[in-house]
Design a protein around this motif. Structure first.
Motif, mmCIF file in Angstrom:
data_model
loop_
_atom_site.group_PDB
_atom_site.id
_atom_site.type_symbol
_atom_site.label_atom_id
_atom_site.label_comp_id
_atom_site.label_asym_id
_atom_site.label_seq_id
_atom_site.Cartn_x
_atom_site.Cartn_y
_atom_site.Cartn_z
ATOM 1 N N PHE A 117 2.134 7.896 22.106
ATOM 2 C CA PHE A 117 3.408 6.608 22.505
ATOM 3 C C PHE A 117 3.200 6.863 24.388
ATOM 4 N N THR A 118 3.475 5.818 24.062
ATOM 5 C CA THR A 118 3.577 5.385 26.298
ATOM 6 C C THR A 118 4.512 5.162 26.606
ATOM 7 N N TYR A 119 4.100 5.245 28.243
ATOM 8 C CA TYR A 119 5.790 4.865 28.769
ATOM 9 C C TYR A 119 5.685 4.067 29.688
ATOM 10 N N ASP A 120 6.389 3.056 29.475
ATOM 11 C CA ASP A 120 6.256 2.181 30.581
ATOM 12 C C ASP A 120 7.676 1.968 32.171
ATOM 13 N N LYS A 121 7.065 2.168 32.662
ATOM 14 C CA LYS A 121 7.250 3.079 34.230
ATOM 15 C C LYS A 121 8.369 1.990 33.942
ATOM 16 N N GLU A 122 7.668 0.503 34.754
ATOM 17 C CA GLU A 122 8.163 -0.965 34.838
ATOM 18 C C GLU A 122 10.608 -0.791 34.112
ATOM 19 N N MET A 128 6.624 3.614 21.088
ATOM 20 C CA MET A 128 5.569 4.167 20.055
ATOM 21 C C MET A 128 4.614 3.529 18.723
ATOM 22 N N GLU A 129 3.473 3.406 19.075
ATOM 23 C CA GLU A 129 2.509 2.317 18.275
ATOM 24 C C GLU A 129 2.400 3.240 17.212
ATOM 25 N N ALA A 130 2.169 2.542 16.094
ATOM 26 C CA ALA A 130 1.715 3.274 14.967
ATOM 27 C C ALA A 130 1.197 2.061 13.915
ATOM 28 N N GLU A 131 0.425 2.178 13.661
ATOM 29 C CA GLU A 131 0.232 1.043 12.308
ATOM 30 C C GLU A 131 0.315 -0.235 12.710
ATOM 31 N N GLY A 132 -0.014 -0.334 13.876
ATOM 32 C CA GLY A 132 -0.334 -1.670 14.437
ATOM 33 C C GLY A 132 0.760 -1.740 14.366
ATOM 34 N N GLN A 133 2.108 -1.533 14.436
ATOM 35 C CA GLN A 133 3.371 -1.858 15.178
ATOM 36 C C GLN A 133 3.782 -1.812 15.986
ATOM 37 N N GLU A 134 4.477 -1.795 17.244
ATOM 38 C CA GLU A 134 4.423 -0.986 18.423
ATOM 39 C C GLU A 134 6.864 -1.427 18.437
ATOM 40 N N ARG A 135 7.305 -0.356 18.861
ATOM 41 C CA ARG A 135 8.604 0.209 18.944
ATOM 42 C C ARG A 135 9.180 0.813 20.542
#
Length: 181
Positions: A117-122, A128-135
């Protein structure tokens, strides 16, 4: 004359602390506290607490005057717990390892799978990235609402209140709510 300068300096320092509204997370103070709590038993904890109580004062002052102010103005704590791993019980009764990252969290499932689970400041968004897929999960809108990304890829703007959460639960679950007498 020297007393007046000291009083003026003390008042200015107190005003600077009181008027910045930078409560912060008190990361340095809490690191010392966590270390002390991690000792063998409560009697040892108390003895160590008494012996190092000046360290608590120094860490609290440094947090209040410097680190929390930096956190308030920059949005990130210089003493963040990046790399800290905590075990958390899930609602399913299984144990998950949650690792704090600089920009989010890494959750390790009991099966060993990892979810990021990552936060994009911009973009002011969480992904969320799981099983090679990010959304993207959601992003914050300027009007105090969020734009949530639903499982089917569509988006929905919802308020950050109980009603907004309910609307989002219904949209994700595809559910309908019927009132009956």
């Amino acid at each position: 004359m020297k007393k007046i300068k000291m009083k003026t300096a003390a008042c200015l320092l107190a005003a600077a602390v009181a008027l910045t509204s930078c409560v912060g997370s008190f990361g340095l103070f809490n690191k010392v506290l966590d270390w002390n709590k991690g000792l063998s038993n409560k009697f040892v904890n108390e003895i160590v607490f008494i012996l190092i109580s000046p360290a608590y004062v120094v860490c609290g002052v440094v947090d209040a005057l410097v680190l929390n102010t930096v956190e308030f103005w920059s949005g990130s704590n210089p003493i963040a717990k990046a790399g800290h791993v905590e075990n958390v019980w899930g609602r399913d009764g299984k144990l998950y390892a949650v690792k704090t990252l600089d920009d989010g969290y890494e959750v390790t499932k009991p099966t060993g799978e990892k979810v990021l689970f990552t936060y994009d400041k911009e973009r002011d968004s969480w992904s969320m990235e799981a099983e090679g897929q990010e959304r993207e999960l959601f992003r914050f809108n300027g009007d105090g609402t969020i734009q949530a990304t639903l499982p089917d890829g569509s988006t929905q703007n919802v308020a950050l209140d109980e009603q907004g959460v309910f609307r989002l639960q219904m949209a994700v679950g595809g559910g309908m709510y019927f009132a009956a007498r």
